[in-house]
Scaffold this active site. Structure first.
Site, PDB file in Angstrom:
ATOM      1  NE  ARG A  34      -4.150  -1.843   1.841  1.00  0.00           N
ATOM      2  CZ  ARG A  34      -4.946  -2.398   2.731  1.00  0.00           C
ATOM      3  NH1 ARG A  34      -4.668  -2.320   4.016  1.00  0.00           N
ATOM      4  NH2 ARG A  34      -6.026  -3.034   2.340  1.00  0.00           N
ATOM      5  CE  LYS A 217     -17.442 -15.940   9.898  1.00  0.00           C
ATOM      6  NZ  LYS A 217     -17.631 -14.930  10.926  1.00  0.00           N
ATOM      7  N   GLY A 373      -7.247  -7.812   0.508  1.00  0.00           N
ATOM      8  CA  GLY A 373      -5.988  -8.008   1.229  1.00  0.00           C
ATOM      9  C   GLY A 373      -5.424  -9.408   1.147  1.00  0.00           C
ATOM     10  N   GLY A 396     -12.995  -4.174   0.403  1.00  0.00           N
ATOM     11  CA  GLY A 396     -14.406  -3.774   0.415  1.00  0.00           C
ATOM     12  C   GLY A 396     -14.731  -2.775  -0.685  1.00  0.00           C
TER      13      GLY A 396
HETATM   14  P1  AMP Z   1     -12.082 -13.155   4.153  1.00  0.00           P
HETATM   15  O1  AMP Z   1     -11.599 -12.143   5.135  1.00  0.00           O
HETATM   16  O2  AMP Z   1     -13.513 -13.559   4.329  1.00  0.00           O
HETATM   17  O3  AMP Z   1     -11.713 -12.838   2.729  1.00  0.00           O
HETATM   18  O4  AMP Z   1     -11.299 -14.494   4.529  1.00  0.00           O
HETATM   19  C1  AMP Z   1      -9.922 -14.618   4.445  1.00  0.00           C
HETATM   20  C2  AMP Z   1      -9.509 -15.684   5.416  1.00  0.00           C
HETATM   21  O5  AMP Z   1     -10.185 -16.880   5.109  1.00  0.00           O
HETATM   22  C3  AMP Z   1      -8.030 -16.023   5.398  1.00  0.00           C
HETATM   23  O6  AMP Z   1      -7.457 -15.567   6.585  1.00  0.00           O
HETATM   24  C4  AMP Z   1      -8.018 -17.540   5.310  1.00  0.00           C
HETATM   25  O7  AMP Z   1      -7.125 -18.116   6.232  1.00  0.00           O
HETATM   26  C5  AMP Z   1      -9.440 -17.921   5.661  1.00  0.00           C
HETATM   27  N1  AMP Z   1      -9.825 -19.220   5.124  1.00  0.00           N
HETATM   28  C6  AMP Z   1      -9.771 -19.632   3.857  1.00  0.00           C
HETATM   29  N2  AMP Z   1     -10.150 -20.936   3.766  1.00  0.00           N
HETATM   30  C7  AMP Z   1     -10.467 -21.333   5.005  1.00  0.00           C
HETATM   31  C8  AMP Z   1     -10.903 -22.571   5.563  1.00  0.00           C
HETATM   32  N3  AMP Z   1     -11.101 -23.632   4.812  1.00  0.00           N
HETATM   33  N4  AMP Z   1     -11.103 -22.629   6.887  1.00  0.00           N
HETATM   34  C9  AMP Z   1     -10.901 -21.547   7.659  1.00  0.00           C
HETATM   35  N5  AMP Z   1     -10.485 -20.350   7.195  1.00  0.00           N
HETATM   36  C10 AMP Z   1     -10.261 -20.247   5.880  1.00  0.00           C
END
Ligand code: AMP
Length: 417
Positions: A34, A217, A373, A396
């Site tokens: 960044r 999620k 990120g 976002g």
């Molecule tokens: P987000 O902030 O929703 O984009 O999620 C990013 C995070 O999702 C990263 O820190 C990853 O470690 C986590 N992640 C990806 N796959 C999995 C999984 N199968 N189980 C738990 N966390 C996950």
């Protein structure tokens, strides 16, 4: 107004950047993407004879001073990147004298904007459901205007180069623009580039268009998933979301991350994809682990049949092949969110397979945009950031722009709010 057309000679420019960089426990910058991203704008202003007042947020201090989120920690990194001394104002709302003393070519970095609640403009210590909330909100909006006016008073010209916060109507990203004449406010180079990249994804689509959405999620990605459904040919959903979909189809997901209250939503997404003729690609196998740890024991299993006590932490070999096959023939690609817990070295294979297939497609002429990120951290980790078409600094903001929303940070400058 554009940076290239503006005469910065003898002018003080206040520039909103996104220096919300990750720090390690000793306060050292672990990824300076960044900071590097804002350099072209900052250097151009200095070279054109202006002086710089740089402002940013870091983390979520919630309106209170928090030394762990002090921008003082990055002052030397910024100075090194700019190749000159940087002065530091320990309170962004009390920097009039330091700003007034700046000479052409000099740089002043303001302390974290979010140490003041006025930056975000949310009333403090009162819940939305509390009786006096509306009055408190109104009062805070006035305070926010005064705060923005104060920041504006430091400078002759305002430049917004913080794409990462362009989707927020904060004092430094939007409200401040009201205190500059139209000819004295503009987007920085990084913002211009980001806007251009989003434009290519929105209006200059070469098909097939493949979007890869990962991360932890479904709930945080639902807006963009639904929106993309009208645009893409292939939609790959991976990462933690995989297990909500598997569960929604009657699978056993063991200890995997799974949003039990989103099973209907997952089924709805599958139905909509069918109706709209979108090829929805979900993982079939995974690397399951017996603990949430890099050193856990692992086994490959079907996402529908994960043993009790085990959790899916990465895409399995079949899935990686399946994803790569879809990605490598795409002509437009959007990637947001990793396919596994890529922070653990033993669970990077899924994200790596995606990144490599994107590079292959890009080499064959596809336009590829990687944003958010974690996906950016992935391509950096794999040394592939220069092999995709565009790496966005926005998470976002990027997703909201792709959803077609007007970003307040951009609207405030262009005057179309
Ligand atoms: P987000 O902030 O929703 O984009 O999620 C990013 C995070 O999702 C990263 O820190 C990853 O470690 C986590 N992640 C990806 N796959 C999995 C999984 N199968 N189980 C738990 N966390 C996950």
């Amino acid at each position: 107004m554009k940076i290239d057309d503006y005469n910065f000679a003898g002018k003080k420019a206040i520039v909103r950047v996104d220096f919300n960089v990750p720090l390690d426990e000793n306060g050292h910058v672990t990824d300076d993407t960044r900071i590097r991203g804002a350099l072209p704008t900052l250097k151009a202003i200095l070279e054109k004879g202006g002086s710089l007042i740089i402002m940013s947020h870091m983390g979520k201090p919630k309106g209170k001073v928090n030394p762990k989120m002090s921008l003082l920690q990055i002052k030397d990194v910024v100075a090194k990147a700019l190749g000159r001394d940087v002065k530091f104002a320990p309170d962004c709302a009390d920097a009039s004298e330091m700003a007034a003393a700046l000479k052409p070519g000099e740089v002043l970095l303001l302390e974290n904007l979010r140490f003041h609640p006025e930056e975000e403009g949310k009333p403090v210590g009162i819940e939305k459901t509390d009786p006096g909330y509306d009055a408190a909100k109104k009062e805070m909006k006035e305070l926010q205007k005064a705060f923005a006016k104060k920041l504006a008073s430091y400078a002759d010209v305002y430049v917004n180069d913080a794409f990462g916060t362009a989707h927020r109507k904060h004092a430094s990203t939007a409200v401040i623009a009201d205190y500059f004449k139209p000819e004295d406010k503009m987007l920085g180079y990084l913002m211009e580039k980001e806007v251009h990249a989003v434009d290519k994804i929105l209006s200059d689509i070469k098909r097939p268009f493949t979007a890869i959405m990962g991360g932890s999620k479904v709930s945080t990605k639902i807006g963009i998933i639904e929106n993309l459904m009208d645009k893409v040919d292939n939609l790959i959903l991976c990462g933690g979301m995989t297990y909500t979909f598997a569960k929604a189809q009657g699978g056993n997901v063991g200890n995997s991350i799974c949003e039990l209250d989103k099973l209907d939503l997952a089924r709805d997404i599958m139905k909509k994809a069918k109706e709209k003729g979108v090829n929805l690609v979900l993982g079939t196998d995974c690397v399951a682990a017996d603990a949430f740890s890099n050193d856990a024991h692992t086994q490959i299993c079907s996402v529908m049949d994960i043993p009790e006590g085990w959790e899916g932490l990465d895409a399995g070999p079949e899935t990686r092949k399946q994803f790569a096959n879809v990605i490598k023939d795409a002509k437009t690609i959007l990637w947001n969110g990793p396919a596994g817990v890529f922070e653990f070295d033993n669970f990077t294979a899924g994200s790596r397979a995606i990144a490599e297939a994107i590079v292959e497609a890009t080499n064959k002429g596809a336009f590829s945009l990687v944003g958010g990120g974690d996906s950016v951290a992935c391509v950096n980790k794999f040394g592939l950031a220069n092999d995709v078409s565009y790496v966005s600094t926005g998470g976002g903001a990027l997703l909201e722009a792709i959803e077609g929303k007007v970003l307040p940070g951009i609207a405030a400058i262009k005057g179309d709010k």
